[in-house]
Design a protein around this motif. Sequence first.
Motif, PDB file in Angstrom:
ATOM      1  N   GLN A   1      56.740  49.121  56.876  1.00 48.68           N
ATOM      2  CA  GLN A   1      57.243  48.923  58.233  1.00 48.68           C
ATOM      3  C   GLN A   1      56.763  47.590  58.797  1.00 48.68           C
ATOM      4  O   GLN A   1      57.544  46.838  59.380  1.00 48.68           O
ATOM      5  N   ASP A   2      55.490  47.281  58.602  1.00 47.68           N
ATOM      6  CA  ASP A   2      54.952  46.017  59.103  1.00 47.68           C
ATOM      7  C   ASP A   2      55.632  44.813  58.450  1.00 47.68           C
ATOM      8  O   ASP A   2      55.914  43.818  59.116  1.00 47.68           O
TER       9      ASP A   2
ATOM     10  N   ASP B   1      59.072  44.513  60.004  1.00 43.51           N
ATOM     11  CA  ASP B   1      58.919  43.994  61.369  1.00 43.51           C
ATOM     12  C   ASP B   1      58.605  42.504  61.356  1.00 43.51           C
ATOM     13  O   ASP B   1      59.175  41.736  62.139  1.00 43.51           O
TER      14      ASP B   1
ATOM     15  N   ILE C   1      63.898  42.853  65.894  1.00 41.73           N
ATOM     16  CA  ILE C   1      63.695  44.310  65.878  1.00 41.73           C
ATOM     17  C   ILE C   1      64.215  44.924  67.176  1.00 41.73           C
ATOM     18  O   ILE C   1      64.917  45.940  67.157  1.00 41.73           O
TER      19      ILE C   1
END
Length: 131
Positions: free
Chosen positions: A100-101, A104, A112
Amino acid sequence: MRKLARLMSQRYDQALAPAGLNLNQYSILRRTGGQGRPLGEIARELGMDRSTLSRDLKPLVQANWIETVPGGDARQRRLRITAEGQRAIERAQPLWRQAQDAIDQGLGAEGIAALHTQLDRAIAQLQDDGA
């Protein structure tokens, strides 16, 4: 949209593989509470039909990560996460967070936010049209 969904799923599936999970399985485990939740409720929350959810549940039940328990009446099946399932989530959570990071970071905060805004609008529109 489908290409984006496939690419995102592949990214998460690769990240979660060391924990022995794919993205669908991880999502199911995360939404299955210790007290148990009805199959239909989880399917709606995930945006899946019941037959797809039932198919995706089989390996989770075989791994003893989820168990089925009786519901309020004989027709209802409730899903409940087991202690082993909770440990699977704990192994997978940092892997999911890393993926996820990375996503992002690649898209940036503005990207996002814009993507979420558009997706929320599209989901609301499609749900309203289907009602």
